[in-house]
Design an enzyme around this catalytic site. Structure first.
Site, PDB file in Angstrom:
ATOM      1  N   SER B 177       0.844  -1.194   0.000  1.00  0.00           N
ATOM      2  CA  SER B 177       0.000   0.000   0.000  1.00  0.00           C
ATOM      3  C   SER B 177       0.887   1.254   0.000  1.00  0.00           C
ATOM      4  O   SER B 177       1.825   1.317  -0.788  1.00  0.00           O
ATOM      5  CB  SER B 177      -0.929  -0.051   1.208  1.00  0.00           C
ATOM      6  OG  SER B 177      -2.037   0.781   1.026  1.00  0.00           O
ATOM      7  N   ASP B 429      -8.250  -5.488  -6.327  1.00  0.00           N
ATOM      8  CA  ASP B 429      -7.892  -4.347  -5.474  1.00  0.00           C
ATOM      9  C   ASP B 429      -8.134  -3.026  -6.201  1.00  0.00           C
ATOM     10  O   ASP B 429      -7.527  -2.774  -7.250  1.00  0.00           O
ATOM     11  CB  ASP B 429      -6.413  -4.473  -5.091  1.00  0.00           C
ATOM     12  CG  ASP B 429      -5.959  -3.346  -4.194  1.00  0.00           C
ATOM     13  OD1 ASP B 429      -6.818  -2.635  -3.635  1.00  0.00           O
ATOM     14  OD2 ASP B 429      -4.721  -3.174  -4.052  1.00  0.00           O
ATOM     15  N   HIS B 454      -6.246  -6.459  -1.821  1.00  0.00           N
ATOM     16  CA  HIS B 454      -5.144  -5.545  -1.489  1.00  0.00           C
ATOM     17  C   HIS B 454      -3.964  -6.296  -0.854  1.00  0.00           C
ATOM     18  O   HIS B 454      -4.106  -6.915   0.172  1.00  0.00           O
ATOM     19  CB  HIS B 454      -5.691  -4.489  -0.521  1.00  0.00           C
ATOM     20  CG  HIS B 454      -4.877  -3.216  -0.460  1.00  0.00           C
ATOM     21  ND1 HIS B 454      -4.430  -2.547  -1.571  1.00  0.00           N
ATOM     22  CD2 HIS B 454      -4.450  -2.489   0.606  1.00  0.00           C
ATOM     23  CE1 HIS B 454      -3.761  -1.452  -1.201  1.00  0.00           C
ATOM     24  NE2 HIS B 454      -3.756  -1.400   0.112  1.00  0.00           N
TER      25      HIS B 454
END
Lengths: 495, 495
Positions: B177, B429, B454
């Protein structure tokens, strides 16, 4: 200018002969007007511009901006297949650099290049806080190489956005000395902004212990010894001669008279200043040992080290005779024109502004250890004392140097993953000791210029240029053309 | 917890459904304890350490330092031929990340790796000004990605200097991320410090106009539509149903009751918050659509989007019926355990600390444009309004976003001169829309994980992992081994 400069240097590196900041900066000044003399054919027309830059690219507390000055010369620029040569301004007024980086002007037509000269923040007219810029560490806080590189990146983005035709053109960074380091670091940190860099006489390894601290002064010594071993030996013996004479008031008086100093010596601090000033003169001579007449503060003859050494052929004479010879040698540097009534120990360089900025930079990021041992060099022994250096910096600017930061940020010797940087060095140049003088990879290449002084290759073409620098420049252009071709090739592939 | 978070988000992006900051951050929390459950065989022992870091790496006005926390796990580390996996901590407590990045633990033995987890400044315990860290823009001034990367570089230099055997080992950056962006940027900016980077689910192109601002919500929509076209259609119709019911006090009352809200809706602002909160729930579900049970704030079933969509099979019902179905769907996310007495619109995430830091970062550097049009996505139309965003940020933090800075600094789409970065993305994602999903060069490679949410690849091995993620992890390890080999090969050549 003067006195404060040398006083300061004596303070910053007490008893030490090499004023690093000045040494690097002086070189810029050296170019002043020289190239104009030697290159009448090239028309140097530029326009002056300003861009609003963030004072702090790396923080958001303030949104304050300042005007950064830059120059553009586009006489030979072609929108079709052209390029942009971007001078990464260093510690001085950008107009000096523009007028004295003849190389860029000489190759503009061949590369169909727009020339851009970007002034470094805190120098020339590009002062983030105007007259207050050097007031204290709060105002100086944004004087770093990182901020300067961010200025350059923002400027190039701005030009590409606003100058029709510039958008799809390759940009090449060009710089010398500290500006050469900036050119190299710019390519390393912003490879998406510049396709390559010519880093001339850039001592990117003159940090921490990446090279021995003594190498700089050893090269100075070699330059003099190569001219005549008796010359360097005369200089080596001169320090003790001065020391012996300085023990009495009569000796000090004699010295002041013999060297025709504008201000007589009165105490041991003055004597230290004298020795620093003389050492600095030898350093400067080594850096500017160009093969043709050039014009520094005073004009210099071609191959000035050789001329100086004509007066220093006999080290085995009395102290007074030796120092009278030293005086004649100094006169080559300070009184080539024969106009000086006396020698002024403060007269080595100009522009207190550039000086202030560089002295701050030397006290923060740009910590370049230098030392002497009196054996491998012709100077009095002096160790590198980081603690003392740091204390002096703190007293002076209220900041402490971070001697390892540049290595952390820019990689030190571990830079092989980068590409497209030319490191050029003259073998006469003391700064070559901290430079990259061997190829690292196929695209990180070193060019050594035999009989070349400090970034001789960036100077304008001259009839007295040695073959080595002609070859160097031609190789540099060859690499640049390759980068430009690669850029257009990859552009074509995208479309 | 709670209320201030959503209130804030409503304030920051009024009327807009996607709280970017939280969305990114929430994911971290999601991992909490999940992997422990699914991976009993791997012993997760680490030691906690602190290093003094400069508050400001890029200025010298202050020499202030703070304690950065980091964790070390060296059970499988081999001094001979080993490696160092360095987790580039993102916007949260580093212990969460450590406990929930099972991938690093799973591969430690194979790579003979020391695991290092470095906490990001201004998160967890690594607060530059302690309790005052979020007080105002002056204290927050050092919360940037550049400062965080400099912390990482200094930490690695420190470890190499102080941990016997670490000196001559290759370091690989790993992150997910925002931490994945940091891992990629770390390799780009400090290639002399890390030999490569695994950047999992890193939306490094979710800036400026590098990708269309609508792509994020389109992917969310696709996830729901793939489960059942009637599901996304039900959600699309729910907004008008809410709007229609909200026109009367009785409607508001009915909504509050039907959705079992802990705090009844009283005005149009509350209704906007409700819609934001519901939108955010769908976004979060898309991000965490993992193939096995996992534990967020409340526990979630395997493939939660599918479970949610079981309740949303018929879009062509009355407003009240539709919203009763929406309530059942929300319950999957907020009340899987069946313990909740009411639904709290403030309950989406945890740790107001991490939240504060990220909201500041989103208001400065990390400006990621998102938008919806209600046609290509299932949300109410919402344009990206930089002006409004900027004004809100200024009111909130006293800072103005610089939306193009990240691109200037890190290169945007023009990154092909870098090497050794793996960009992995799951096709479920939403952040994959701003990620690198095609190979750029042989050494800047993209790995797409089919049916992956994710950064699924950074999670611990699980019996229900799809083949795609097993292949992705195995490819990632293959690249890492290659980097490690290359490092040792070049080390041998040097000696």
């Amino acid at each position: 200018m003067g006195r404060p400069v040398l006083l300061f240097l004596g303070f910053l590196i007490p008893g030490f002969a090499v004023p690093v900041p000045l040494a690097l900066r002086a070189l810029s000044n050296l170019h002043l007007s020289t190239s104009v003399v030697s290159r009448p054919a090239v028309v140097m027309e530029y326009s002056i511009h300003y861009i609003q830059q963030k004072v702090d690219h790396f923080g958001f507390k303030t949104d304050k901006t300042f005007k950064q000055r830059y120059l553009i010369a586009d006489r030979h620029w072609k929108r079709d297949g052209g390029s942009i040569l971007f001078y990464t301004g260093n510690e001085g007024d950008i107009i000096w650099f523009c007028n004295n980086t003849g190389f860029m002007w000489d190759v503009a037509e061949e590369l169909k290049a727009m020339l851009v000269f970007a002034e470094h923040r805190y120098y020339g007219e590009s002062l983030p806080f105007g007259a207050n810029s050097f007031k204290d560490s709060r105002h100086l806080n944004f004087l770093t190489s990182e901020q300067a590189l961010a200025d350059f990146a923002e400027l190039i983005k701005y030009l590409k956005r606003t100058v029709p035709g510039a958008d799809n053109q390759p940009v090449i960074a060009v710089g010398g000395s500290y500006g050469g380091m900036l050119a190299a670091w710019f390519r390393m940190q912003y490879p998406h902004v510049v396709v390559g860099a010519l880093a001339a006489s850039a001592p990117i390894w003159q940090f921490e212990d990446l090279v021995p601290c003594g190498v700089f002064m050893e090269i100075v010594t070699t330059d003099f010894r190569k001219s005549d071993p008796d010359c360097s030996e005369s200089i080596r013996r001169s320090w003790d001669a001065i020391n012996r004479l300085s023990t009495t008031g009569a000796g000090l008086h004699w010295l002041s008279e013999a060297l025709q100093l504008c201000t007589p010596l009165t105490n041991s601090q003055d004597v230290q200043r004298l020795k620093d000033w003389i050492s600095e003169t030898w350093v400067n001579l080594a850096m500017v040992d160009y093969p043709y007449e050039s014009n520094f503060l005073q004009p210099l003859p071609a191959w000035p080290v050789k001329v100086v050494c004509q007066y220093l052929k006999n080290p085995s004479v009395s102290d007074t005779q030796l120092l009278q010879n030293i005086f004649k040698a100094l006169n080559v540097y300070y009184n080539y024109s024969g106009q000086a009534m006396c020698l002024n120990m403060s007269e080595i360089s100009t522009s207190s502004l550039g000086y202030l900025g560089w002295s701050y930079q030397a006290c923060t990021e740009m910590v370049m250890p230098l030392c002497t041992n009196g054996v491998d060099d012709m100077f009095e022994p002096h160790t590198w004392d980081l603690k003392k250096f740091s204390d002096d910096c703190f007293n002076l600017w209220g900041v402490k140097p971070r001697p390892s930061w540049i290595t952390t940020m820019y990689g030190g010797k571990n830079i092989s993953s980068h590409t497209n940087i030319i490191f050029s060095n003259g073998d006469l140049d003391p700064w070559s000791g901290g430079g990259v003088t061997k190829n690292i990879t196929d695209t990180l290449v070193a060019i050594t210029i035999r009989e070349g002084a400090h970034h001789l290759d960036l100077r304008a073409n001259n009839a007295f240029d040695p073959m080595s620098v002609l070859l160097a420049r031609s190789l540099e252009v060859k690499y640049m053309k390759q980068w430009i071709r690669d850029f257009y090739d990859s552009l074509r592939k995208k479309h």
